[in-house]
Design a protein around this motif. Structure first.
Motif, PDB file in Angstrom:
ATOM      1  N   GLU A 262     -25.289  -9.494 -21.744  1.00 29.26           N
ATOM      2  CA  GLU A 262     -26.135 -10.633 -22.104  1.00 29.26           C
ATOM      3  C   GLU A 262     -27.477 -10.175 -22.670  1.00 29.26           C
ATOM      4  O   GLU A 262     -28.022 -10.807 -23.574  1.00 29.26           O
ATOM      5  CB  GLU A 262     -26.351 -11.557 -20.903  1.00 29.26           C
ATOM      6  CG  GLU A 262     -25.238 -12.544 -20.702  1.00 29.26           C
ATOM      7  CD  GLU A 262     -24.944 -13.363 -21.954  1.00 29.26           C
ATOM      8  OE1 GLU A 262     -25.843 -14.053 -22.473  1.00 29.26           O
ATOM      9  OE2 GLU A 262     -23.801 -13.299 -22.432  1.00 29.26           O
ATOM     10  N   GLU A 263     -28.005  -9.087 -22.143  1.00 31.74           N
ATOM     11  CA  GLU A 263     -29.253  -8.541 -22.685  1.00 31.74           C
ATOM     12  C   GLU A 263     -29.035  -8.073 -24.122  1.00 31.74           C
ATOM     13  O   GLU A 263     -29.875  -8.313 -24.998  1.00 31.74           O
ATOM     14  CB  GLU A 263     -29.756  -7.390 -21.807  1.00 31.74           C
ATOM     15  CG  GLU A 263     -31.068  -6.788 -22.255  1.00 31.74           C
ATOM     16  CD  GLU A 263     -32.238  -7.773 -22.254  1.00 31.74           C
ATOM     17  OE1 GLU A 263     -33.207  -7.520 -23.001  1.00 31.74           O
ATOM     18  OE2 GLU A 263     -32.197  -8.790 -21.543  1.00 31.74           O
ATOM     19  N   GLU A 264     -27.900  -7.427 -24.378  1.00 26.32           N
ATOM     20  CA  GLU A 264     -27.567  -7.009 -25.744  1.00 26.32           C
ATOM     21  C   GLU A 264     -27.432  -8.221 -26.659  1.00 26.32           C
ATOM     22  O   GLU A 264     -27.894  -8.201 -27.801  1.00 26.32           O
ATOM     23  CB  GLU A 264     -26.263  -6.207 -25.746  1.00 26.32           C
ATOM     24  CG  GLU A 264     -26.360  -4.858 -25.068  1.00 26.32           C
ATOM     25  CD  GLU A 264     -24.994  -4.216 -24.833  1.00 26.32           C
ATOM     26  OE1 GLU A 264     -23.962  -4.803 -25.253  1.00 26.32           O
ATOM     27  OE2 GLU A 264     -24.955  -3.133 -24.225  1.00 26.32           O
ATOM     28  N   ARG A 265     -26.800  -9.271 -26.165  1.00 27.05           N
ATOM     29  CA  ARG A 265     -26.638 -10.491 -26.962  1.00 27.05           C
ATOM     30  C   ARG A 265     -28.000 -11.132 -27.240  1.00 27.05           C
ATOM     31  O   ARG A 265     -28.256 -11.611 -28.340  1.00 27.05           O
ATOM     32  CB  ARG A 265     -25.721 -11.489 -26.252  1.00 27.05           C
ATOM     33  CG  ARG A 265     -24.258 -11.062 -26.215  1.00 27.05           C
ATOM     34  CD  ARG A 265     -23.395 -12.115 -25.547  1.00 27.05           C
ATOM     35  NE  ARG A 265     -23.410 -13.385 -26.248  1.00 27.05           N
ATOM     36  CZ  ARG A 265     -22.699 -13.664 -27.339  1.00 27.05           C
ATOM     37  NH1 ARG A 265     -21.912 -12.749 -27.868  1.00 27.05           N
ATOM     38  NH2 ARG A 265     -22.773 -14.852 -27.907  1.00 27.05           N
ATOM     39  N   ARG A 266     -28.862 -11.143 -26.230  1.00 28.17           N
ATOM     40  CA  ARG A 266     -30.189 -11.737 -26.405  1.00 28.17           C
ATOM     41  C   ARG A 266     -30.988 -10.971 -27.458  1.00 28.17           C
ATOM     42  O   ARG A 266     -31.618 -11.567 -28.331  1.00 28.17           O
ATOM     43  CB  ARG A 266     -30.943 -11.745 -25.073  1.00 28.17           C
ATOM     44  CG  ARG A 266     -32.267 -12.515 -25.119  1.00 28.17           C
ATOM     45  CD  ARG A 266     -33.030 -12.391 -23.824  1.00 28.17           C
ATOM     46  NE  ARG A 266     -33.481 -11.034 -23.548  1.00 28.17           N
ATOM     47  CZ  ARG A 266     -34.538 -10.438 -24.136  1.00 28.17           C
ATOM     48  NH1 ARG A 266     -35.254 -11.080 -25.028  1.00 28.17           N
ATOM     49  NH2 ARG A 266     -34.878  -9.205 -23.819  1.00 28.17           N
ATOM     50  N   LEU A 267     -30.941  -9.633 -27.383  1.00 28.26           N
ATOM     51  CA  LEU A 267     -31.654  -8.815 -28.361  1.00 28.26           C
ATOM     52  C   LEU A 267     -31.073  -8.984 -29.761  1.00 28.26           C
ATOM     53  O   LEU A 267     -31.789  -8.850 -30.751  1.00 28.26           O
ATOM     54  CB  LEU A 267     -31.627  -7.341 -27.944  1.00 28.26           C
ATOM     55  CG  LEU A 267     -32.404  -7.006 -26.666  1.00 28.26           C
ATOM     56  CD1 LEU A 267     -32.177  -5.555 -26.261  1.00 28.26           C
ATOM     57  CD2 LEU A 267     -33.889  -7.297 -26.847  1.00 28.26           C
ATOM     58  N   GLY A 268     -29.794  -9.278 -29.837  1.00 24.58           N
ATOM     59  CA  GLY A 268     -29.143  -9.507 -31.129  1.00 24.58           C
ATOM     60  C   GLY A 268     -29.306 -10.934 -31.633  1.00 24.58           C
ATOM     61  O   GLY A 268     -28.766 -11.292 -32.678  1.00 24.58           O
ATOM     62  N   GLY A 269     -30.017 -11.764 -30.874  1.00 26.98           N
ATOM     63  CA  GLY A 269     -30.255 -13.141 -31.293  1.00 26.98           C
ATOM     64  C   GLY A 269     -29.074 -14.070 -31.059  1.00 26.98           C
ATOM     65  O   GLY A 269     -28.999 -15.142 -31.653  1.00 26.98           O
TER      66      GLY A 269
END
Length: 200
Positions: free
Chosen positions: A21-28
């Motif tokens: 989810e952190e990766e998804r958040r950083l990827g917008g």
């Protein structure tokens, strides 16, 4: 597995989910569900702290309502002079409803605290039981069914359906979509029956 300890599989699922989810958040990108659940951050042992707190609050409200109903019926309402029974024939049914509702909120609180197989199944099953029982009580009141054998005739098919559905969920397939449809159908039947009865 001890109640407060998290086992390896749930830990792995949680930390992998949070990392993803952190990766998804950083990827917008927006959050997605994992294993059928939204990604919530843990607080101590509480997997979904707000849901657990609200379920516990609902449990408290049901308990205080049941207690006030019990005190009203026991100490304030008159009894029939000949039989020494209550004027309101459905009192016992409402006591059972209160107990089933409190049970459902207990399992909801536990499920949102720790989402494990047993708490999930007991949460879903207890909700189905409450809705099924509520449907029975609704039909008994709407059609003014007061005699024991007639009550059994109304309750038996619903009890068989609810039992079969719970067995299906617990031993065959814990299908969230199907369970939601069944619960909504029972709720809609209650609403339609109540509205139809009161408008006629």
């Amino acid at each position: 597995m001890h109640w407060k300890q998290l086992n390896c599989m749930t830990d792995c699922r949680y930390y992998c989910m949070m990392q993803r989810e952190e990766e998804r958040r950083l990827g917008g990108l927006s959050p997605v569900q994992y294993h059928g659940k939204c990604p919530f951050k843990r607080v101590s042992v509480f997997q979904e702290p707000l849901s657990a707190a609200l379920s516990a609050l609902n449990l408290l409200m049901h308990f205080t309502d049941w207690l006030s109903f019990f005190l009203l019926v026991k100490y304030r309402l008159p009894l029939r002079p000949q039989t020494k029974r209550m004027y309101y024939e459905y009192t016992g049914l409402w006591h059972i409803y209160a107990i089933l509702s409190m049970n459902a909120w207990i399992w909801s609180s536990l499920f949102h605290t720790r989402d494990i197989d047993v708490t999930e199944k007991l949460d879903y099953s207890s909700v189905v039981v409450v809705l099924g029982y509520s449907l029975i009580v609704t039909l008994l009141q709407i059609f003014n069914v007061k005699e024991g054998p007639a009550r059994v005739m109304v309750a038996a098919p619903i009890l068989v359906f609810v039992t079969t559905h719970i067995l299906y969920l617990n031993f065959y397939d814990l299908d969230y979509g199907w369970n939601l449809k069944v619960c909504v159908a029972m709720g809609v039947i209650q609403i339609v029956a109540g509205v139809t009865r009161h408008t006629s």
